[in-house]
Every structure is written in structure tokens, then in C-alpha cells.
Design an enzyme around this catalytic site. Structure first.
Site, PDB file in Angstrom:
ATOM      1  N   GLY A   1      40.520  45.850  37.828  1.00  0.00           N
ATOM      2  CA  GLY A   1      39.706  44.648  37.612  1.00  0.00           C
ATOM      3  C   GLY A   1      40.468  43.349  37.823  1.00  0.00           C
TER       4      GLY A   1
ATOM      5  N   HIS B   1      42.617  41.749  35.795  1.00  0.00           N
ATOM      6  CA  HIS B   1      42.687  40.861  34.630  1.00  0.00           C
ATOM      7  C   HIS B   1      44.056  40.807  33.981  1.00  0.00           C
ATOM      8  CE1 HIS B   1      38.707  39.204  33.924  1.00  0.00           C
ATOM      9  NE2 HIS B   1      38.214  40.304  34.441  1.00  0.00           N
ATOM     10  N   ASP B   2      45.019  41.505  34.550  1.00  0.00           N
ATOM     11  CA  ASP B   2      46.344  41.572  33.947  1.00  0.00           C
ATOM     12  C   ASP B   2      46.857  40.179  33.557  1.00  0.00           C
ATOM     13  OD1 ASP B   2      48.831  43.849  34.307  1.00  0.00           O
ATOM     14  OD2 ASP B   2      49.354  41.778  33.857  1.00  0.00           O
TER      15      ASP B   2
ATOM     16  N   ASN C   1      47.826  45.559  26.439  1.00  0.00           N
ATOM     17  CA  ASN C   1      46.840  45.007  27.367  1.00  0.00           C
ATOM     18  C   ASN C   1      46.886  43.474  27.404  1.00  0.00           C
ATOM     19  OD1 ASN C   1      45.670  47.023  28.818  1.00  0.00           O
ATOM     20  ND2 ASN C   1      43.860  47.237  27.521  1.00  0.00           N
ATOM     21  N   TYR C   2      47.642  42.871  26.473  1.00  0.00           N
ATOM     22  CA  TYR C   2      47.895  41.434  26.547  1.00  0.00           C
ATOM     23  C   TYR C   2      49.366  41.261  26.937  1.00  0.00           C
ATOM     24  CZ  TYR C   2      43.503  40.428  23.943  1.00  0.00           C
ATOM     25  OH  TYR C   2      42.194  40.321  23.531  1.00  0.00           O
TER      26      TYR C   2
HETATM   27  C1  LIG Z   1      39.093  37.383  30.225  1.00  0.00           C
HETATM   28  C2  LIG Z   1      39.717  38.621  29.656  1.00  0.00           C
HETATM   29  C3  LIG Z   1      39.042  39.333  28.682  1.00  0.00           C
HETATM   30  C4  LIG Z   1      39.586  40.489  28.136  1.00  0.00           C
HETATM   31  N1  LIG Z   1      38.900  41.166  27.165  1.00  0.00           N
HETATM   32  C5  LIG Z   1      39.445  42.272  26.616  1.00  0.00           C
HETATM   33  C6  LIG Z   1      38.772  43.001  25.590  1.00  0.00           C
HETATM   34  O1  LIG Z   1      37.664  42.666  25.173  1.00  0.00           O
HETATM   35  N2  LIG Z   1      39.388  44.084  25.063  1.00  0.00           N
HETATM   36  C7  LIG Z   1      40.619  44.509  25.499  1.00  0.00           C
HETATM   37  O2  LIG Z   1      41.127  45.512  24.990  1.00  0.00           O
HETATM   38  N3  LIG Z   1      41.268  43.835  26.476  1.00  0.00           N
HETATM   39  C8  LIG Z   1      40.713  42.741  27.023  1.00  0.00           C
HETATM   40  N4  LIG Z   1      41.401  42.080  28.008  1.00  0.00           N
HETATM   41  C9  LIG Z   1      42.699  42.602  28.461  1.00  0.00           C
HETATM   42  C10 LIG Z   1      42.502  43.694  29.501  1.00  0.00           C
HETATM   43  O3  LIG Z   1      42.159  44.896  28.855  1.00  0.00           O
HETATM   44  C11 LIG Z   1      43.785  43.913  30.289  1.00  0.00           C
HETATM   45  O4  LIG Z   1      44.141  42.733  30.949  1.00  0.00           O
HETATM   46  C12 LIG Z   1      43.629  45.075  31.284  1.00  0.00           C
HETATM   47  O5  LIG Z   1      44.905  45.531  31.668  1.00  0.00           O
HETATM   48  C13 LIG Z   1      42.860  44.630  32.505  1.00  0.00           C
HETATM   49  O6  LIG Z   1      42.578  45.714  33.332  1.00  0.00           O
HETATM   50  P1  LIG Z   1      42.115  45.414  34.846  1.00  0.00           P
HETATM   51  O7  LIG Z   1      41.907  46.719  35.490  1.00  0.00           O
HETATM   52  O8  LIG Z   1      41.000  44.445  34.813  1.00  0.00           O
HETATM   53  O9  LIG Z   1      43.321  44.641  35.319  1.00  0.00           O
HETATM   54  P2  LIG Z   1      44.421  44.915  36.578  1.00  0.00           P
HETATM   55  O10 LIG Z   1      45.168  43.629  36.726  1.00  0.00           O
HETATM   56  O11 LIG Z   1      43.736  45.462  37.761  1.00  0.00           O
HETATM   57  O12 LIG Z   1      45.342  46.032  35.963  1.00  0.00           O
HETATM   58  C14 LIG Z   1      46.077  45.866  34.758  1.00  0.00           C
HETATM   59  C15 LIG Z   1      47.271  46.819  34.735  1.00  0.00           C
HETATM   60  O13 LIG Z   1      46.831  48.155  34.825  1.00  0.00           O
HETATM   61  C16 LIG Z   1      47.315  48.773  36.020  1.00  0.00           C
HETATM   62  N5  LIG Z   1      46.224  49.557  36.583  1.00  0.00           N
HETATM   63  C17 LIG Z   1      45.009  49.090  36.995  1.00  0.00           C
HETATM   64  N6  LIG Z   1      44.275  50.098  37.461  1.00  0.00           N
HETATM   65  C18 LIG Z   1      45.011  51.214  37.357  1.00  0.00           C
HETATM   66  C19 LIG Z   1      44.779  52.578  37.688  1.00  0.00           C
HETATM   67  N7  LIG Z   1      43.634  52.975  38.225  1.00  0.00           N
HETATM   68  N8  LIG Z   1      45.774  53.476  37.470  1.00  0.00           N
HETATM   69  C20 LIG Z   1      46.945  53.079  36.945  1.00  0.00           C
HETATM   70  N9  LIG Z   1      47.210  51.800  36.591  1.00  0.00           N
HETATM   71  C21 LIG Z   1      46.262  50.881  36.807  1.00  0.00           C
HETATM   72  C22 LIG Z   1      47.731  47.629  36.911  1.00  0.00           C
HETATM   73  O14 LIG Z   1      48.723  48.035  37.833  1.00  0.00           O
HETATM   74  C23 LIG Z   1      48.226  46.610  35.926  1.00  0.00           C
HETATM   75  O15 LIG Z   1      49.526  46.915  35.521  1.00  0.00           O
HETATM   76  C24 LIG Z   1      40.853  40.928  28.581  1.00  0.00           C
HETATM   77  C25 LIG Z   1      41.526  40.221  29.563  1.00  0.00           C
HETATM   78  C26 LIG Z   1      40.985  39.079  30.102  1.00  0.00           C
HETATM   79  C27 LIG Z   1      41.736  38.326  31.136  1.00  0.00           C
END
Ligand SMILES: Cc1cc2nc3c(=O)[nH]c(=O)nc-3n(C[C@H](O)[C@H](O)[C@H](O)COP(=O)(O)OP(=O)(O)OC[C@H]3O[C@@H](n4cnc5c(N)ncnc54)[C@H](O)[C@@H]3O)c2cc1C
Ligand SMILES: *[C@@H]1O[C@H](CO)[C@@H](O)[C@H](O)[C@H]1NC(C)=O
Ligand SMILES: *[C@@H]1O[C@H](CO)[C@@H](O)[C@H](O)[C@H]1NC(C)=O
Ligand SMILES: *[C@@H]1O[C@H](CO)[C@@H](O)[C@H](O)[C@H]1NC(C)=O
Ligand SMILES: *[C@@H]1O[C@H](CO)[C@@H](O)[C@H](O)[C@H]1NC(C)=O
Ligand SMILES: *[C@@H]1O[C@H](CO)[C@@H](O)[C@H](O)[C@H]1NC(C)=O
Ligand SMILES: *[C@@H]1O[C@H](CO)[C@@H](O)[C@H](O)[C@H]1NC(C)=O
Ligand SMILES: *[C@@H]1O[C@H](CO)[C@@H](O)[C@H](O)[C@H]1NC(C)=O
Ligand SMILES: *[C@@H]1O[C@H](CO)[C@@H](O)[C@H](O)[C@H]1NC(C)=O
Length: 527
Positions: free
Chosen positions: A111, A113-114, A477-478
Site C-alpha cells: 500500500g 504507507h511505510d 508498523n510506525y
Molecule cells: C495514513 C496512515 C494510516 C495508518 N493507519 C493504521 C492503522 O489504522 N492501524 C495500523 O496498525 N497501522 C496503520 N498505519 C501503519 C501501517 O500499518 C504501516 O505503515 C504498514 O506497514 C503499511 O503497509 P503498506 O503495505 O501500506 O505499506 P508499504 O510501504 O507498501 O509496506 C510497508 C512495509 O512492509 C513491507 N511489505 C509490503 N508488502 C509486503 C509483502 N507483500 N511481503 C513482505 N513485505 C511487504 C514493505 O517492504 C515495507 O517494509 C497507518 C499508516 C498511515 C500512513
């Protein structure tokens, strides 16, 4: 898929190394690597259609659409050499196989959102390729079993809508912001409005499909319980690529009740917050009441600078309004909740309510990945195990007054309930019994960035006596690079406590050469 011997021949390998070195220096297409991808793919036509180099006019839009923290959308941010957007599992295998073979550094993005941009290597000063999972986003719900398979590239909103399409009685405890990717979210734990009732998203995972460092697809059975344990909360991409998760769905009532109410300093916000700390972690499990705190400019302010503190209380109750009102009036009368503050709706309708959409927006909005605003921000996390005393709350407010109005955002998420019942070692996420609530501290950086980054450090320092210690805990996750990078591992205990050691043991077996690394990935054990 079939791996022919061709790619592992010494001749090809040398040629590739040479070609890569040449291309890296003049930023050209890494041809031999591409040939590996195409020759190992079961369908070379479709593989070539998934490859975007900077010359391709779709490269920039594909890169940018999932950059969800604008801090990493600048000209100076390092860009991938190539973006892959696989549409089939076997293509992920091929990409990992060839990347390993040609020693290409891979970042995985779901997604986007990292917090520190690790999913896109924005911060790593090494050439890399981006494996973008967004096309692998199927949600398959089995109502009879109460389970679902959800692919990593799906968003939380797509999961919610996929469930609701099949059943109004089932839901899942995922997050608030609905375009967060399932891949990263579940890898790091994942909390939301039903966490007090059902635990984290990762607590409800029962199987997974996973590509390891050799490009092999593993299931829970073939990866074994150690690796299966590690990927449920050990942080994204230290071990490999998660293709999909099998999750246990949870039951949701026909009617839930939500509210959002605001209290300011002039309305005793500090006292109400003080009381919130005592009651929110002890409410019945089916009630989640979190709050957000900001300084704002308000005409009701009694301060010379016109500022006040605004607390926004936001709540989900898994039941009807009458019962919620009784509960709050009995346990938290200071809040002054009225019937008209509350709305009854279905669980799926509460999705947009908690995700920055205007009230009453149709749940379909959660299928639109670009409907939410993007922010340029830096965030940090903390956990409270004791009540923050009144004087310290006042001190925190004073600090909020010292930055521009609305430049900072604090968020307080109550724990307790189901979170107290799950063992610290059940999955890597360790912040369980004894934790009253989680704290998010964030600043928006579109203006005065360096001053605001200093401010967030000083607030973090200010809170030290009042929050978790030994270790001062953080939520993976933060992600927060202030806690350290791969030159040390002092951050490990802060995210994982004593689970960190087991994570390193798993890493040492699953990826002994540390192919999957980022600035805070799990290190291998010293030999
Ligand atoms: C606006 C906002 C709202 C949020 N709200 C919440 C919330 O309500 N609850 C909560 O718990 N967290 C929340 N978060 C934090 C969020 O859970 C983390 O940022 C999470 O890592 C985002 O996942 P992503 O796939 O969107 O991000 P990405 O940037 O795509 O991935 C995040 C990390 O996971 C790894 N990754 C992604 N996909 C895979 C995969 N398929 N296999 C292995 N590794 C992978 C990436 O390499 C990276 O290290 C929020 C963040 C933001 C910015
Ligand atoms: C290869 O992929 C393309 C595009 O997805 C598809 O149209 C074609 O049928 C596939 N060919 C084979 C042999 O699978
Ligand atoms: C961009 O890449 C896609 C997918 O590989 C391809 O179909 C398209 O022709 C490319 N466009 C340009 C301008 O190179
Ligand atoms: C204060 O602001 C509110 C809404 O922003 C407005 O309704 C109200 O009339 C204002 N009061 C005064 C005294 O200006
Ligand atoms: C969305 O978030 C922004 C920034 O916090 C806020 O200003 C806005 O009011 C929110 N919108 C809704 C509808 O919640
Ligand atoms: C998704 O939301 C964005 C921003 O509001 C809008 O521009 C776009 O048209 C929407 N897409 C769809 C398919 O509705
Ligand atoms: C890693 O951390 C060390 C120690 O804090 C610091 O000196 C170094 O600059 C950091 N490296 C990167 C790449 O961030
Ligand atoms: C640590 O990060 C740097 C880049 O910041 C990278 O070059 C190095 O390979 C990494 N080392 C490990 C052990 O992950
Ligand atoms: C990867 O393959 C190599 C060579 O076949 C093997 O020795 C190794 O154990 C495999 N690694 C994993 C993590 O399966």
C-alpha cells in the site's frame, strides 16, 4: 513455473554482471537481468508487460500513485531502476529468483504507507528494483468457513468491501485508514477499531502463501511454524514476500454505533483526557474509544494567542445506541455524551466514518485507492503502562502550543480487552497485558520541517518519564529511523521485546545471506 538451467550458467552470470555494471553507471536498462526474467517466465509476453523502466511514460504515475507519505515524493528521493507489477504468483517467484541471481536489491510495496519509505527504498542509497504488489489484490471470502484469502496488494478497504459483499454478519479487525496495504499492515501486526474485541489483524491469520529467498512458494505447512510465526508481526520484508494471507473472519452485529465528539481546553479537555486514560482500557471489549489531540486556533480560546487544545473522541461500539449510552454514562459521565452524538449503522458503513471521509459516504469509496488525502509527515510511537499525571498532561499541551496550530497530531489508542489475553510471545508483536494505550506522535512537514522535526524529538523526550521503559517500546508498523539503523540492532527490543531473538533465529534460517534487508530489517545472528 520452470527454471531452466540457462540462467545459472557461468557464462550468462558473468555477462549479466558485466551488463549490469555497465548499465548501472549510465543508468541504462539492466538487460541480462531482464532476459532472466523473460526467459524464466512461463509467459514471456505477459512478463514483459509488467516491467516499467524510467523511460516508460507509465513509470512515474505507477511509482507515485502508491507513495502515501509525501516526504518521499521529491526529486531527490532515490527511484527504482525498474518497477514490476506482477499479476500472477509465479511472476513474483521469477522476480525474486532473478533478483537473487543478479544480486539486485529488491524492495516490496503493497500500500506504500511505510513511515520511513522502506517499502520503496527511498532512504537506501543503493540501486534497487521495486516489486509492486498492487495487481495481486484478490479477496476470496468463504462465508461457510468464516475465512478469507486476501492477497497482499489489496487494501484494507478492499478487504472490508469484499467481506461485506458476501455477508453482513462477518467482519475483520483491520485498520482505520482504508487504503493501507494488507501486505505491510498484517506483516507488522495491524490494529483497528475492533482490536480490543478481537486482537490484531495478525492475531487472526491462519495461513499464508509466501515466496522465500529461493523463489519457492511456501504455505504454513511447508514454511513451518517458526517462519509462520515471524511473518505475523515481525515487520514487512525481512524474510521474503507475502503473496496472500488466510484470515479468520469475525462476527459483527447487524447494528454498530459510532460517535465523534470534540472537547476543548475550555471544556475541561485535560480532566476528561485524564479520566479517559483510566476508563478506556477497561471498557468492555466491544467498545473502542480513542482520541486525537491537536492545538488549534479557536474563537473560544481564553489564551492571548487564540489557541486551544482540541480533543476529538472517536468510538465504535459493537451494539446499539441505547446500550452504548448507558455504558458511557455509567463509566465515563465526564465525556457528556448525548444520544444525538451517536449514529447507528452497519459495520461496513463505519469504514468510511473512521477513514477521513465525510459522514455518510457510501462504503464503495473504500474501493478508491486515491480518494484519501496524502500527507508529508514524520511519526513516532510509544506505549503507556501508567496514567500520565495531570501536570504532565498540561506540559504536553504547552508543548503543543509551541508549534503552529494543527502542525502536530497526537493519537491515543486504548488497549486492554482481548489484547490482555494474548501472550507476548504468541506472535512477534509484544505490547500486550499491562499496556494501557498506544501513542502516536506526528508532525506535518509541508512547512518548517526542520523546526518541527526538532519539536517532535523534544516531545518524545518530554514523555520519557511517563511512558514504557526498559525498553521504551515502539510499534513496528510506525517505523522510526530515529531508533537506529542496520549498523546496530538496539531498536529490535523496542519493537519486539524478547521476541527479537527468535526473529533473528528465524531470519538466520530463512535468509542466511540477508538478501531481504532494509534499514531496520531483522539481522541474522552472528556466526
Ligand atoms: C495514513 C496512515 C494510516 C495508518 N493507519 C493504521 C492503522 O489504522 N492501524 C495500523 O496498525 N497501522 C496503520 N498505519 C501503519 C501501517 O500499518 C504501516 O505503515 C504498514 O506497514 C503499511 O503497509 P503498506 O503495505 O501500506 O505499506 P508499504 O510501504 O507498501 O509496506 C510497508 C512495509 O512492509 C513491507 N511489505 C509490503 N508488502 C509486503 C509483502 N507483500 N511481503 C513482505 N513485505 C511487504 C514493505 O517492504 C515495507 O517494509 C497507518 C499508516 C498511515 C500512513
Ligand atoms: C500470456 O499472457 C497474456 C496476457 O496476460 C495472455 O493474453 C496469453 O493468453 C498468455 N499466454 C499463455 C500461453 O498463457
Ligand atoms: C510501457 O510499459 C508497458 C508495459 O511494459 C508497455 O506496454 C508500453 O508499451 C510501454 N510504453 C512505453 C512508452 O515504453
Ligand atoms: C465562533 O466560531 C463558531 C464556528 O467556528 C461560530 O459558530 C461562532 O459564531 C463564533 N463565535 C464568536 C463569538 O465569534
Ligand atoms: C481528514 O484529515 C484532515 C487532516 O487531519 C482533516 O483536516 C480533515 O478534517 C479530515 N476530514 C474528515 C472528513 O475527517
Ligand atoms: C477516486 O477519488 C479521486 C479523488 O477524490 C477521484 O479523483 C477519482 O475520480 C476517484 N476514482 C474513481 C474511480 O471513482
Ligand atoms: C546509521 O546510524 C548511525 C548511528 O546512528 C549513523 O551514524 C549513520 O549515519 C546511519 N546510517 C544511515 C545510512 O542512516
Ligand atoms: C545496511 O544498510 C546499508 C545502506 O544504508 C546497506 O548498504 C548495507 O548492505 C546494509 N547492511 C545490512 C547488513 O543490512
Ligand atoms: C535455497 O536453495 C539452496 C540450494 O538449493 C538450499 O541450500 C537452501 O537451503 C534453500 N534455502 C531456503 C531458505 O529454502
Amino acid at each position: 513455473m520452470t527454471y531452466s538451467l540457462l540462467c545459472s550458467s557461468v557464462f550468462i552470470f558473468l555477462f549479466a554482471t558485466f551488463a549490469w555494471a555497465a548499465s548501472a553507471s549510465n543508468d541504462e536498462y539492466p538487460k541480462a537481468f531482464m532476459q532472466c526474467l523473460i526467459s524464466h517466465s512461463s509467459n514471456s509476453t505477459s512478463m514483459s508487460e509488467l516491467i516499467y523502466t524510467p523511460k516508460n511514460s507509465s513509470y512515474a504515475p505507477i511509482l507515485q500513485v502508491s507513495i502515501n507519505n509525501l516526504r518521499f515524493m521529491t526529486a531527490k528521493t532515490p527511484k527504482p531502476l525498474v518497477i514490476f507489477t506482477p499479476v500472477e504468483e509465479s511472476q513474483v517467484q521469477t522476480i525474486i529468483f532473478c533478483s537473487k541471481k543478479f544480486d539486485m536489491h529488491v524492495r516490496v510495496r503493497s500500500g506504500g504507507h511505510d513511515f520511513e519509505g522502506f517499502g520503496q527504498s527511498y532512504v537506501a542509497r543503493v540501486p534497487f528494483v521495486l516489486l509492486d504488489m498492487t495487481n495481486l489484490r484478490t479477496v476470496m471470502v468463504n462465508v461457510k468457513d468464516g475465512t478469507a484469502w486476501v492477497e497482499s496488494g489489496a487494501t484494507i478497504g478492499e478487504l472490508y468491501c469484499g467481506i461485506a459483499e458476501k455477508s453482513g454478519a462477518l467482519g475483520f479487525p483491520a485498520g482505520l485508514w482504508t487504503n493501507v496495504g494488507i501486505g505491510g499492515f498484517i506483516s507488522g501486526g495491524g490494529y483497528g477499531m475492533m482490536t480490543r474485541n478481537y486482537g490484531l489483524a495478525a492475531d487472526n491469520v491462519i495461513d499464508a502463501r509466501f515466496v522465500n529467498v529461493n523463489g519457492t512458494i511456501l504455505s504454513r505447512e511447508t514454511m513451518g511454524e517458526d517462519l509462520f510465526w515471524a511473518i505475523r508481526g515481525g515487520g514487512g520484508s525481512s524474510f521474503g514476500v507475502v503473496l496472500s494471507w488466510k484470515i479468520k473472519l469475525v462476527s459483527v452485529p447487524e447494528i454498530v454505533t459510532v460517535f465523534r465528539i470534540v472537547r476543548t481546553s475550555e471544556e475541561n479537555a485535560a480532566d476528561i483526557f485524564h479520566r479517559w486514560q483510566e476508563v478506556a482500557p477497561r471498557f468492555p471489549k466491544d467498545l473502542d474509544l480513542k482520541c486525537y489531540v491537536q492545538s488549534i486556533v479557536s474563537n473560544s480560546s481564553t489564551r492571548q494567542d487564540g489557541k486551544t487544545i482540541r480533543i476529538t473522541f472517536e468510538s465504535l461500539y459493537l451494539g446499539p445506541r441505547d446500550r452504548l449510552l448507558v455504558l458511557i454514562r455509567e463509566r465515563f459521565p465526564e465525556l457528556g455524551l448525548e444520544a444525538e452524538d451517536c449514529s447507528e449503522m452497519s459495520w461496513i458503513e463505519s469504514g468510511p466514518f473512521f477513514s477521513n471521509h465525510t459522514a455518510g459516504t457510501s462504503p464503495d469509496i473504500m474501493l478508491n485507492r486515491t480518494a484519501l488525502p496524502k500527507f508529508n509527515f514524520k511519526g513516532k510511537s510509544d506505549f503507556a503502562r501508567n496514567i500520565i499525571p495531570r501536570e504532565a498532561i498540561k506540559g504536553m499541551w504547552e508543548m503543543l502550543f509551541s508549534v503552529a496550530p494543527e502542525a502536530a497530531l497526537l493519537q491515543f489508542t486504548p488497549y486492554g480487552g482481548r489484547m490482555n489475553e494474548i501472550l507476548e510471545s504468541a506472535i512477534p508483536f509484544p505490547h500486550r497485558a499491562g499496556t494501557l494505550y498506544m501513542i502516536y506522535i506526528g508532525v506535518f512537514l509541508e512547512k518548517d520541517a526542520s523546526q518541527r522535526l526538532k519539536w517532535i524529538d523534544s516531545l518524545y523526550e518530554y514523555l520519557r518519564p511517563y511512558v514504557s521503559r526498559n525498553p521504551r517500546a515502539a510499534y513496528v508498523n510506525y517505523l522510526d529511523l530515529d531508533l537506529g539503523n542496520n549498523t546496530s540492532s538496539s531498536w529490535g527490543k523496542r519493537y519486539f521485546k524478547s521476541n527479537f531473538r527468535r526473529l533473528m533465529q528465524v531470519k538466520t534460517v530463512a535468509d542466511p545471506e540477508n538478501f531481504f534487508w532494509h534499514e531496520q530489517s531483522i539481522p541474522t545472528l552472528p556466526a
